[in-house]
Scaffold this motif. Structure first.
Motif, PDB file in Angstrom:
ATOM      1  N   GLY A  76       0.805  -1.225   0.000  1.00 34.44           N
ATOM      2  CA  GLY A  76       0.000   0.000   0.000  1.00 34.44           C
ATOM      3  C   GLY A  76       0.837   1.273   0.000  1.00 34.44           C
ATOM      4  O   GLY A  76       0.282   2.369   0.011  1.00 34.44           O
ATOM      5  N   ASN A  77       2.163   1.140   0.016  1.00 30.51           N
ATOM      6  CA  ASN A  77       3.039   2.312   0.110  1.00 30.51           C
ATOM      7  C   ASN A  77       4.141   2.298  -0.942  1.00 30.51           C
ATOM      8  O   ASN A  77       5.281   2.668  -0.665  1.00 30.51           O
ATOM      9  N   LEU A  78       3.824   1.876  -2.139  1.00 32.22           N
ATOM     10  CA  LEU A  78       4.799   1.862  -3.221  1.00 32.22           C
ATOM     11  C   LEU A  78       4.667   3.119  -4.067  1.00 32.22           C
ATOM     12  O   LEU A  78       3.571   3.642  -4.200  1.00 32.22           O
ATOM     13  N   PRO A  79       5.749   3.608  -4.633  1.00 34.19           N
ATOM     14  CA  PRO A  79       7.112   3.124  -4.515  1.00 34.19           C
ATOM     15  C   PRO A  79       7.698   3.377  -3.125  1.00 34.19           C
ATOM     16  O   PRO A  79       7.276   4.291  -2.418  1.00 34.19           O
TER      17      PRO A  79
ATOM     18  N   VAL B 128       8.635  -1.200  -6.346  1.00 40.90           N
ATOM     19  CA  VAL B 128       7.500  -0.612  -7.068  1.00 40.90           C
ATOM     20  C   VAL B 128       6.506  -1.725  -7.391  1.00 40.90           C
ATOM     21  O   VAL B 128       6.832  -2.907  -7.317  1.00 40.90           O
ATOM     22  N   GLN B 129       5.321  -1.326  -7.775  1.00 41.64           N
ATOM     23  CA  GLN B 129       4.303  -2.267  -8.227  1.00 41.64           C
ATOM     24  C   GLN B 129       4.757  -2.890  -9.543  1.00 41.64           C
ATOM     25  O   GLN B 129       5.382  -2.211 -10.358  1.00 41.64           O
TER      26      GLN B 129
ATOM     27  N   GLU C  73      18.620  -5.153 -11.191  1.00 38.20           N
ATOM     28  CA  GLU C  73      17.373  -5.757 -10.737  1.00 38.20           C
ATOM     29  C   GLU C  73      17.672  -6.838  -9.717  1.00 38.20           C
ATOM     30  O   GLU C  73      18.694  -7.523  -9.804  1.00 38.20           O
ATOM     31  N   MET C  74      16.781  -6.983  -8.747  1.00 40.28           N
ATOM     32  CA  MET C  74      16.946  -8.019  -7.719  1.00 40.28           C
ATOM     33  C   MET C  74      15.662  -8.826  -7.605  1.00 40.28           C
ATOM     34  O   MET C  74      14.578  -8.327  -7.868  1.00 40.28           O
ATOM     35  N   GLU C  75      15.816 -10.059  -7.169  1.00 38.49           N
ATOM     36  CA  GLU C  75      14.641 -10.876  -6.877  1.00 38.49           C
ATOM     37  C   GLU C  75      13.999 -10.385  -5.592  1.00 38.49           C
ATOM     38  O   GLU C  75      14.672  -9.863  -4.706  1.00 38.49           O
TER      39      GLU C  75
ATOM     40  N   ASN D 259       3.606  -9.339  -6.657  1.00 40.39           N
ATOM     41  CA  ASN D 259       3.242  -8.169  -7.466  1.00 40.39           C
ATOM     42  C   ASN D 259       4.166  -6.977  -7.240  1.00 40.39           C
ATOM     43  O   ASN D 259       3.734  -5.823  -7.335  1.00 40.39           O
ATOM     44  N   THR D 260       5.419  -7.257  -6.889  1.00 42.04           N
ATOM     45  CA  THR D 260       6.369  -6.197  -6.580  1.00 42.04           C
ATOM     46  C   THR D 260       7.650  -6.405  -7.388  1.00 42.04           C
ATOM     47  O   THR D 260       8.138  -7.521  -7.511  1.00 42.04           O
TER      48      THR D 260
END
Length: 148
Positions: A52-55, A84-85, A125-127, A132-133
């Motif tokens: 609920g607080n992305l990014p 991020v979403q 990029e990271m896992e 959904n993120t």
């Protein structure tokens, strides 16, 4: 003995992030301290309702080290994880780019010691285990002259 006050370094990094207007716009922040504390966290694993607080930016340091030639220089490797979403991958990269703009080859105002030039190290990029993120990171090395 000369020491660095890591709390001063964390506080200054947080201040730079939360007060930057471009970063506020990228993250959709309204300028409030409460929202900045929720969405820019000084820790490796973010807490609270992340979805609920992305990014969201989570920043932390791995163990650093003193320079061999000059023990009064301390190197602190900081990592900035950007969540991020799914579908907002470009936003994560833009946020990482802005973080690099803010810190690469810059000097921080810290009360204990003197900031030496910081430098961008790497990004990618990271896992993540969060549904959904999407997670992207940037790594900046902060160099500090410790007052003895």
């Amino acid at each position: 003995m000369a020491l660095i006050r890591m709390s001063d370094l964390y506080a200054q990094i947080h201040t730079v992030l939360r007060e930057d207007k471009i970063l506020q716009d990228l993250m959709g922040l309204d300028g409030s301290l409460l929202q900045a504390a929720i969405r820019i966290q000084k820790r490796r694993k973010p807490t609270g309702d992340i979805q609920g607080n992305l990014p969201l930016i989570s920043f932390y340091t791995d163990p650093g080290m003193r320079e061999e030639e000059n023990y009064l220089v301390y190197h602190s490797p900081f990592f900035f994880d950007i969540y991020v979403q799914d579908g907002d991958e470009e936003k994560a990269v833009e946020i990482a780019d802005r973080i690099n703009d803010l810190f690469d080859e810059k000097f921080l105002a810290i009360p204990c010691g003197s900031s030496l030039r910081s430098e961008f190290v790497t990004m990618g990029e990271m896992e993540t285990d969060r549904e959904n993120t999407y997670k992207f990171f940037t790594h900046v090395l902060f160099n500090t002259a410790i007052e003895g």
